[in-house]
Scaffold this active site. Structure first.
Site: not given
Length: 290
Positions: A18, A103, A105, A107-110, A112, A144
Site C-alpha cells: 500500500k 521491511m 519502507g 509499504f505495509g508488508g507485514g 498485509s 494497518d
C-alpha cells in the site's frame, strides 16, 4: 515458487503493498496511541503467502521469513495462531512466503501478510467468519491490518482502523527505496513530530491540496539518504513519503508518463514502477477459491 507447488497441497495468496497518499497526526490519545488521517492506496505489487492446511493443529513456517525475523516473532505465524485460538479451531497450517515488499519502507508488508493469513485461513479452515470479525482480529495485530482485510482503497481515521471506502482514479507510481529501515515506534516518540495537525477533509484531499506526511520532515532531517532521495525525485515530480517508512513515491496519471520519469532517474536509485489497484487482488483470490 519452488517448494510451494500446488500439487503438493499448497495454495498461493496475494499480499499487496500500500501507499499512504498523505498522513496527518491530529492528536494523541489517552492510551498513548495517536489519532491520524490518511488515504490508503493498494498496489498491484506485493508479497505472496503460501498456505497448506494440516489437521493436527500445528502451525509452522516453511522456508525463510522476512530478513532477521524469527518464527516466534513472525507476524504470519502470530496471525494464524490468533485466528486459530479466537475461532477455537483444531486445524493447523504450514506457512511460507515470497517476500517482495522491503521491511521498514512504509509499504505495509507485514500488515498485509498478516491480513492475507487471516483471510485465506478463514477460507481453508472453513471458519465462515465475516469480514468485520476478521478486521477486528486484524486490528489486534496491527493498525494497518484491517484495510488489507477489507481490501479496498480507503480514507482512514482513528489509529487507521476507521475506514471509508474511496474510489481513486487510475494512477501509476514510481517507487524508490533508499534502504533505510525506519523504526515506527522511535519516530512516534520524536520531539520534532507534529501531533496536532489541522484535520483534513476528503474534499480537501480530492482537490489535491492534501499531500503532506507528518513523518517526512523528521526523516529528512535525520536520514541523509532520504533527503538525497527527495532531491533526486524532485526532478520528475512531487515526491511523497509513504506511511512512517523510508520509501518514497511520485504519482503519475499514465503508465507512459511514469515510464519516462523512471528512465530519467539516476541508475543508482533503487526505483521501480507499480500500478495502483482498484481493489485488493486478495479479494479476487478468495472469490476464485469459493
Amino acid at each position: 515458487m519452488t517448494g510451494f507447488a500446488a500439487d503438493a497441497g499448497w495454495s498461493a495468496w496475494p499480499a499487496p503493498a500500500k501507499l499512504n497518499l498523505f498522513l496527518r497526526i491530529t492528536g494523541r490519545r489517552d492510551d498513548g496511541y495517536h489519532d491520524l488521517q490518511t488515504v490508503f492506496r493498494l498496489l498491484e505489487w506485493g508479497d505472496t503467502v503460501y498456505l497448506r492446511a494440516r489437521n493436527d493443529g500445528i502451525i509452522r513456517r516453511v522456508g525463510p521469513g522476512a530478513d532477521g525475523v524469527t518464527e516466534a516473532d513472525d507476524l504470519l505465524i502470530r496471525a494464524a495462531k490468533y485466528l486459530q485460538s479466537s475461532a477455537k479451531c483444531a486445524q493447523g497450517a504450514h506457512i511460507g512466503i515470497e517476500k517482495c515488499i522491503p521491511m521498514g519502507g512504509g509499504f505495509g508488508g507485514g500488515s498485509s501478510d498478516a491480513a492475507t493469513v487471516l483471510v485465506a485461513l478463514n477460507q481453508l479452515w472453513q471458519l465462515h467468519l465475516g469480514v468485520d470479525r476478521l478486521a477486528e482480529l486484524g486490528l489486534a495485530l496491527g493498525a494497518d491490518v484491517p484495510v488489507f482485510v477489507r481490501g479496498h482503497n480507503a480514507w482512514a481515521e482513528g489509529v487507521g482502523e476507521q475506514l471509508t471506502v474511496m474510489s481513486l482514479p487510475p494512477a501509476w507510481y514510481v517507487l524508490v527505496n533508499p534502504g533505510v529501515h525506519a523504526a515506527t515506534a522511535s519516530l512516534f516518540q520524536s520531539p520534532d513530530l507534529t501531533r496536532d495537525a489541522r484535520p483534513a477533509t476528503i474534499a480537501g484531499f480530492l482537490s489535491g491540496n492534501v499531500l503532506d506526511n507528518a513523518f517526512e520532515p523528521v526523516l529528512r532531517r535525520c536520514e541523509p539518504a532520504i533527503e538525497a532521495m527527495f532531491a533526486a525525485l524532485s526532478s520528475i515530480g512531487t515526491p511523497r513519503l509513504t506511511g512512517s517508512g523510508s520509501a518514497c513515491f511520485v504519482e503519475f496519471a499514465t503508465r507512459e508518463a511514469a515510464e519516462a520519469a523512471l528512465a530519467a532517474l539516476p541508475s543508482s536509485l533503487h526505483a521501480w514502477l507499480v500500478r495502483g489497484a482498484d481493489r485488493s487482488p486478495l479479494l479476487d483470490a478468495v472469490g476464485q477459491f469459493r
